[in-house]
Design a protein around this motif. Structure first.
Motif, PDB file in Angstrom:
ATOM      1  N   PHE A 105      -1.460  -6.617  -8.907  1.00 33.96           N
ATOM      2  CA  PHE A 105      -1.685  -5.223  -8.516  1.00 33.96           C
ATOM      3  C   PHE A 105      -1.971  -4.316  -9.720  1.00 33.96           C
ATOM      4  O   PHE A 105      -2.966  -3.589  -9.752  1.00 33.96           O
ATOM      5  N   ILE A 106      -1.134  -4.374 -10.751  1.00 35.19           N
ATOM      6  CA  ILE A 106      -1.320  -3.518 -11.925  1.00 35.19           C
ATOM      7  C   ILE A 106      -2.544  -3.964 -12.713  1.00 35.19           C
ATOM      8  O   ILE A 106      -3.370  -3.142 -13.133  1.00 35.19           O
ATOM      9  N   GLY A 107      -2.676  -5.279 -12.917  1.00 31.80           N
ATOM     10  CA  GLY A 107      -3.793  -5.806 -13.693  1.00 31.80           C
ATOM     11  C   GLY A 107      -5.143  -5.446 -13.091  1.00 31.80           C
ATOM     12  O   GLY A 107      -6.070  -5.050 -13.812  1.00 31.80           O
ATOM     13  N   GLU A 108      -5.268  -5.559 -11.783  1.00 29.88           N
ATOM     14  CA  GLU A 108      -6.537  -5.236 -11.134  1.00 29.88           C
ATOM     15  C   GLU A 108      -6.853  -3.747 -11.258  1.00 29.88           C
ATOM     16  O   GLU A 108      -8.005  -3.358 -11.449  1.00 29.88           O
ATOM     17  N   TYR A 109      -5.823  -2.912 -11.161  1.00 28.62           N
ATOM     18  CA  TYR A 109      -6.033  -1.472 -11.323  1.00 28.62           C
ATOM     19  C   TYR A 109      -6.537  -1.158 -12.736  1.00 28.62           C
ATOM     20  O   TYR A 109      -7.525  -0.433 -12.920  1.00 28.62           O
ATOM     21  N   LEU A 110      -5.863  -1.731 -13.744  1.00 28.33           N
ATOM     22  CA  LEU A 110      -6.274  -1.489 -15.133  1.00 28.33           C
ATOM     23  C   LEU A 110      -7.665  -2.039 -15.394  1.00 28.33           C
ATOM     24  O   LEU A 110      -8.480  -1.389 -16.074  1.00 28.33           O
ATOM     25  N   ALA A 111      -7.969  -3.231 -14.860  1.00 25.77           N
ATOM     26  CA  ALA A 111      -9.286  -3.831 -15.074  1.00 25.77           C
ATOM     27  C   ALA A 111     -10.385  -2.920 -14.552  1.00 25.77           C
ATOM     28  O   ALA A 111     -11.405  -2.688 -15.230  1.00 25.77           O
ATOM     29  N   ASN A 112     -10.200  -2.381 -13.353  1.00 22.54           N
ATOM     30  CA  ASN A 112     -11.217  -1.496 -12.778  1.00 22.54           C
ATOM     31  C   ASN A 112     -11.385  -0.217 -13.589  1.00 22.54           C
ATOM     32  O   ASN A 112     -12.511   0.249 -13.801  1.00 22.54           O
ATOM     33  N   LYS A 113     -10.273   0.338 -14.067  1.00 24.86           N
ATOM     34  CA  LYS A 113     -10.346   1.570 -14.865  1.00 24.86           C
ATOM     35  C   LYS A 113     -11.069   1.326 -16.187  1.00 24.86           C
ATOM     36  O   LYS A 113     -11.913   2.130 -16.606  1.00 24.86           O
ATOM     37  N   PHE A 114     -10.758   0.221 -16.860  1.00 20.25           N
ATOM     38  CA  PHE A 114     -11.406  -0.062 -18.145  1.00 20.25           C
ATOM     39  C   PHE A 114     -12.887  -0.401 -17.955  1.00 20.25           C
ATOM     40  O   PHE A 114     -13.731   0.004 -18.751  1.00 20.25           O
TER      41      PHE A 114
ATOM     42  N   ASP B 115      -2.516   0.160  -3.586  1.00 19.19           N
ATOM     43  CA  ASP B 115      -2.958  -1.163  -3.151  1.00 19.19           C
ATOM     44  C   ASP B 115      -1.970  -2.286  -3.446  1.00 19.19           C
ATOM     45  O   ASP B 115      -2.357  -3.429  -3.621  1.00 19.19           O
ATOM     46  N   GLY B 116      -0.692  -1.966  -3.529  1.00 19.28           N
ATOM     47  CA  GLY B 116       0.253  -3.044  -3.779  1.00 19.28           C
ATOM     48  C   GLY B 116       1.559  -2.529  -4.342  1.00 19.28           C
ATOM     49  O   GLY B 116       1.904  -1.356  -4.202  1.00 19.28           O
ATOM     50  N   GLY B 117       2.279  -3.423  -5.019  1.00 19.06           N
ATOM     51  CA  GLY B 117       3.572  -3.057  -5.564  1.00 19.06           C
ATOM     52  C   GLY B 117       4.615  -2.953  -4.455  1.00 19.06           C
ATOM     53  O   GLY B 117       4.473  -3.521  -3.377  1.00 19.06           O
ATOM     54  N   VAL B 118       5.668  -2.180  -4.708  1.00 17.12           N
ATOM     55  CA  VAL B 118       6.794  -2.126  -3.766  1.00 17.12           C
ATOM     56  C   VAL B 118       6.548  -1.183  -2.604  1.00 17.12           C
ATOM     57  O   VAL B 118       7.333  -1.150  -1.661  1.00 17.12           O
ATOM     58  N   ILE B 119       5.482  -0.393  -2.650  1.00  8.41           N
ATOM     59  CA  ILE B 119       5.310   0.637  -1.627  1.00  8.41           C
ATOM     60  C   ILE B 119       5.129   0.026  -0.243  1.00  8.41           C
ATOM     61  O   ILE B 119       5.557   0.594   0.765  1.00  8.41           O
TER      62      ILE B 119
ATOM     63  N   LYS C   6       4.334  13.736 -11.834  1.00 12.41           N
ATOM     64  CA  LYS C   6       5.740  13.907 -12.201  1.00 12.41           C
ATOM     65  C   LYS C   6       6.661  13.748 -11.005  1.00 12.41           C
ATOM     66  O   LYS C   6       7.702  13.111 -11.088  1.00 12.41           O
ATOM     67  N   SER C   7       6.277  14.366  -9.874  1.00  7.80           N
ATOM     68  CA  SER C   7       7.170  14.391  -8.724  1.00  7.80           C
ATOM     69  C   SER C   7       6.870  13.252  -7.768  1.00  7.80           C
ATOM     70  O   SER C   7       5.715  12.847  -7.584  1.00  7.80           O
ATOM     71  N   LEU C   8       7.911  12.744  -7.141  1.00  3.75           N
ATOM     72  CA  LEU C   8       7.749  11.676  -6.164  1.00  3.75           C
ATOM     73  C   LEU C   8       6.948  12.158  -4.961  1.00  3.75           C
ATOM     74  O   LEU C   8       6.119  11.425  -4.413  1.00  3.75           O
ATOM     75  N   GLU C   9       7.173  13.391  -4.546  1.00  5.21           N
ATOM     76  CA  GLU C   9       6.454  13.922  -3.373  1.00  5.21           C
ATOM     77  C   GLU C   9       4.950  13.917  -3.603  1.00  5.21           C
ATOM     78  O   GLU C   9       4.175  13.470  -2.747  1.00  5.21           O
ATOM     79  N   LYS C  10       4.513  14.388  -4.773  1.00  6.30           N
ATOM     80  CA  LYS C  10       3.077  14.386  -5.091  1.00  6.30           C
ATOM     81  C   LYS C  10       2.531  12.959  -5.149  1.00  6.30           C
ATOM     82  O   LYS C  10       1.422  12.679  -4.677  1.00  6.30           O
ATOM     83  N   THR C  11       3.318  12.056  -5.710  1.00  3.76           N
ATOM     84  CA  THR C  11       2.897  10.668  -5.821  1.00  3.76           C
ATOM     85  C   THR C  11       2.721  10.027  -4.445  1.00  3.76           C
ATOM     86  O   THR C  11       1.702   9.372  -4.184  1.00  3.76           O
ATOM     87  N   LEU C  12       3.695  10.211  -3.570  1.00  3.16           N
ATOM     88  CA  LEU C  12       3.603   9.620  -2.237  1.00  3.16           C
ATOM     89  C   LEU C  12       2.470  10.231  -1.418  1.00  3.16           C
ATOM     90  O   LEU C  12       1.798   9.521  -0.651  1.00  3.16           O
ATOM     91  N   GLN C  13       2.229  11.515  -1.601  1.00  3.31           N
ATOM     92  CA  GLN C  13       1.090  12.132  -0.909  1.00  3.31           C
ATOM     93  C   GLN C  13      -0.228  11.508  -1.378  1.00  3.31           C
ATOM     94  O   GLN C  13      -1.147  11.308  -0.589  1.00  3.31           O
ATOM     95  N   ASP C  14      -0.291  11.173  -2.659  1.00  6.27           N
ATOM     96  CA  ASP C  14      -1.505  10.567  -3.208  1.00  6.27           C
ATOM     97  C   ASP C  14      -1.696   9.141  -2.702  1.00  6.27           C
ATOM     98  O   ASP C  14      -2.802   8.779  -2.281  1.00  6.27           O
ATOM     99  N   ILE C  15      -0.640   8.356  -2.704  1.00  2.00           N
ATOM    100  CA  ILE C  15      -0.837   6.924  -2.410  1.00  2.00           C
ATOM    101  C   ILE C  15      -0.706   6.600  -0.925  1.00  2.00           C
ATOM    102  O   ILE C  15      -1.128   5.526  -0.492  1.00  2.00           O
ATOM    103  N   LEU C  16      -0.134   7.511  -0.125  1.00  2.00           N
ATOM    104  CA  LEU C  16      -0.002   7.240   1.308  1.00  2.00           C
ATOM    105  C   LEU C  16      -1.039   7.994   2.122  1.00  2.00           C
ATOM    106  O   LEU C  16      -1.061   7.885   3.340  1.00  2.00           O
TER     107      LEU C  16
END
Length: 293
Positions: free
Chosen positions: A12-21, A163-167, A283-293
């Motif tokens: 999950f992390i590797g694929e995200y970094l690969a696409n960004k680079f 796209d993955g991880g614990v979420i 910084k905030s969990l609320e902003k993060t969850l709004q972004d990824i969900l």
């Protein structure tokens, strides 16, 4: 073309970094046990992979989402120590070694903490198998003297992304009406958005005087109770049944994992990064969850 090497870069992390680079114009080389990537078993291939790279990022290691029997414990430890050793030997053999080697570590290296946050300078290293993995991993990484290569170990908290991880398992619990607190709910949950992890790598690449250990976690950790409440709010689920410790212990055997993953209190803050001037996008969990969900 500028080159980045991602060791263990197929998750999950590797694929995200690969696409960004790749989007930034880098050639991305992946080292993995999977085909068709550079193999860990080919020492000459590893040297070729890291030769002339701007960045070497090591994410390799067996998932800790399993039962801690002797076979799994051995594989968890060896998969981190052995890959770090192979990369260290490859970097030593390079004519033009990577200018920066970033190695994963874990925020679980600190003790169970409900009383105060753990910083790089004043955090207390814990005890137990997971801590032993983290300390041995870092010890192996920093055992290499590499005059041409800066080294940074990232003590990474729980990584959240689309796209993955614990979420995914957390989302499923909330959907099933099981989105209450786990255990007492007082244990702290340190986390980081995967985009901030990428930005931290760029930050360390740019700030060429920085090396050593860095906590990679949002500066606003939350309790497990607050995590589950924010998840329910974001997903518009009005209630969630709690899961007491005895229920988690029974369930963890059934799904072949360990309760430590949800019951250990990880209270980790990024003191060094903030002091050096890094600004978190999420910084905030609320902003993060709004972004990824």
């Amino acid at each position: 073309m500028r080159k980045v090497v991602l060791a263990g870069g197929t998750g999950f992390i590797g694929e995200y970094l690969a696409n960004k680079f790749k989007d930034s114009g880098y050639e991305v080389i992946v080292i993995s046990r999977k085909n068709p990537y550079f193999s860990w078993d080919n020492k000459l291939g590893l040297i070729k992979a890291v030769e002339g790279a701007e960045l070497l990022i090591n994410l390799a290691g067996k998932s800790v989402n399993c039962r801690y029997n002797e076979a799994n414990k051995k594989e968890i430890m060896n998969s981190r120590v052995k890959t770090t050793t192979l990369l260290g030997e490859a970097v030593q053999a390079c004519e033009n070694p990577p200018s920066l080697w970033i190695n994963s570590s874990t925020a679980t290296i600190y003790r169970h903490a409900e009383d105060r946050p753990m910083t790089e300078a004043e955090g207390e290293i814990g005890t137990g198998f997971s801590v032993d993995v983290g300390t041995k991993w870092e010890e192996t990484f920093f055992s290499y003297e590499l005059p041409g290569t800066r080294q940074a170990a990232l003590r990474i908290a729980i990584v959240l992304g689309k796209d993955g991880g614990v979420i995914t398992p957390y989302k499923n619990l909330v959907k099933l009406g099981l989105g209450g607190n786990q255990g007492t709910g007082n244990q702290m949950f340190s986390w980081i958005h995967v985009e901030d992890l990428y930005q931290i790598i760029l930050f360390l690449q740019k700030k060429q005087e920085l090396r050593g250990v860095f906590n990679c976690a949002s500066p606003e950790p939350v309790s497990n109770r607050e995590l589950m409440r924010t998840l329910r709010k974001t997903m518009r689920v009005p209630f969630g049944l709690p899961a007491p410790k005895w229920m988690l212990e029974a369930g963890s055997v059934m799904i072949r994992t360990e309760t430590e993953l949800v019951l250990k209190s990880r209270w980790v803050v990024p003191e060094r990064l903030e002091r050096e001037g890094y600004t978190f996008r999420f910084k905030s969990l609320e902003k993060t969850l709004q972004d990824i969900l």
